[in-house]
Design an enzyme around this catalytic site. Sequence first.
Site, short mmCIF file in Angstrom:
data_model
loop_
_atom_site.label_atom_id
_atom_site.label_comp_id
_atom_site.label_asym_id
_atom_site.label_seq_id
_atom_site.Cartn_x
_atom_site.Cartn_y
_atom_site.Cartn_z
N SER A 46 0.93 -1.26 -0.01
CA SER A 46 0.12 0.06 -0.07
C SER A 46 0.94 1.26 -0.06
CB SER A 46 -0.90 0.15 1.05
OG SER A 46 -1.91 -1.07 1.26
N GLY A 225 -4.46 -1.95 -0.80
CA GLY A 225 -3.65 -1.81 -2.04
C GLY A 225 -3.47 -0.48 -1.96
N GLY A 227 -2.53 3.59 -4.09
CA GLY A 227 -3.11 4.51 -5.15
C GLY A 227 -4.59 4.97 -5.09
N CYS A 253 -9.18 -1.93 3.72
CA CYS A 253 -8.61 -0.82 3.10
C CYS A 253 -9.04 -0.27 1.82
CB CYS A 253 -6.94 -1.22 3.38
SG CYS A 253 -5.76 0.23 3.08
N GLN A 257 -12.92 0.80 0.01
CA GLN A 257 -13.25 1.93 -0.87
C GLN A 257 -13.73 1.60 -2.07
OE1 GLN A 257 -9.04 3.51 -0.86
NE2 GLN A 257 -9.06 4.27 1.07
N ASN A 295 -3.26 2.34 7.11
CA ASN A 295 -2.41 2.79 6.11
C ASN A 295 -3.13 3.21 4.94
OD1 ASN A 295 -0.48 3.46 4.15
ND2 ASN A 295 0.06 1.29 3.84
N GLY A 297 -4.70 7.00 2.62
CA GLY A 297 -4.81 8.39 2.25
C GLY A 297 -5.95 8.88 1.76
N PHE A 298 -6.94 7.77 1.44
CA PHE A 298 -8.23 8.09 0.86
C PHE A 298 -9.30 7.52 1.73
CE2 PHE A 298 -5.39 8.40 -2.55
CZ PHE A 298 -5.91 9.40 -3.66
N HIS A 343 -6.24 -2.54 8.87
CA HIS A 343 -5.88 -3.95 8.81
C HIS A 343 -5.88 -4.80 9.88
CE1 HIS A 343 -3.16 -2.58 5.26
NE2 HIS A 343 -3.45 -1.57 5.45
N GLU A 345 -5.32 -8.07 10.00
CA GLU A 345 -4.45 -8.87 10.13
C GLU A 345 -3.35 -8.41 11.19
OE1 GLU A 345 -2.42 -6.10 7.93
OE2 GLU A 345 -4.37 -6.88 7.42
#
Length: 374
Positions: A46, A225, A227, A253, A257, A295, A297-298, A343, A345
């Site tokens: 990510s 992931g 982007g 994550c 989205q 983790n 940013g969106f 996350h 896990e």
Amino acid sequence: MTEAILVLEDGRVFRGESFGAVGETIGEIVFSTGMTGYQETLTDPSYKGQIVAMTAPHVGNTGVNDEDFESRRIWVDGYIVRDPARVRSSWRSNRSLDEELAAQDVVGISGIDTRALTRHLRERGSMRGAISSTSTDVDAVLQRVSAAPTMKGANFLADVTTDQTYVVPAVGEKRFTVAAIDLGIKGMTPRRLAERGIEVHVMPATTTYEQIAALEPDGVFMSNGPGDPATADHAVETLKDVLAARTPYFGICLGNQIFGRALDRGTYKLTYGHRGINQPVQDLTTGKVEITAHNHGFAVDAPLEGTFETPYGPGRVTHVCLNDDVVEGLALLDQPAFSVQYHPEAAAGPHDAAYLFDRFVELMASTSSASEDA
């Protein structure tokens, strides 16, 4: 030591020493608040496209080993630390962090004021930047930073996904089969599923719904992931078919989205994102607060209270970040599908959210029982 500079797109400059490979790298500058787990951070797909600054001042004291990699390589595009350890002191260590960064051609910088950098990013937002240990010409480096693409509109799925499907066998008796779409999956995730009797078929990001259906899975999982989720159109369309078939779904994550987009909700870029292993999240379905590993940013744009309409019946927000009210989880009310933004896990992080894997198992079990009764 070789001199290195960190140049931000707004013109701020930090001067330090080269750490890892000598060279120049450009990416989005972000910070991670984890006190431990730097090896897992470095190998989290990510982080593709990003230069990561560690807020913990001392990094590298346990070196690097061959067991704690979350993927096949380091994915960060650059690394920033204040005070790298001079000696690795773990019995599990095979080599130093500096040696591993250099071996994988990851350009880093050390000896800068990471507190000042973090405060700058919190006030002005994550931004493009460059680390250079080959040029001290700030103006020239800044020109290259300004010409670099932004994270908004970025798509790295082809870089991080698996080339072909592989299977992680169930631990003990096999109970279910799950199609896990690899958007940048971390190695611990299929292991957490396998521990619950799930045979996990990890499939490329380009997998079609027809390929998933041919597997006849009990459930579908979409991973974390890198982007901008606004660019992940193929995954969104695939998930819409999964939801239309009423196949149980669990996403984390980026998978959260994509779920949001499939439910006709928008996504947006956070000012500086959530990155670390100490983020407080409340499960609105139980009222429980958990400390979680993040983790991203969106985020998904959805109402925190009540329900909202989707093409698959009513949906609701199930989890929220207590720091800033960002949506951290979604679920459909009339069919078996849910996701979280963090996350569960939790490699190198808290295990408060491990129950979500059990929730997915329960969802598949109840769906299977309903099908048999019908």
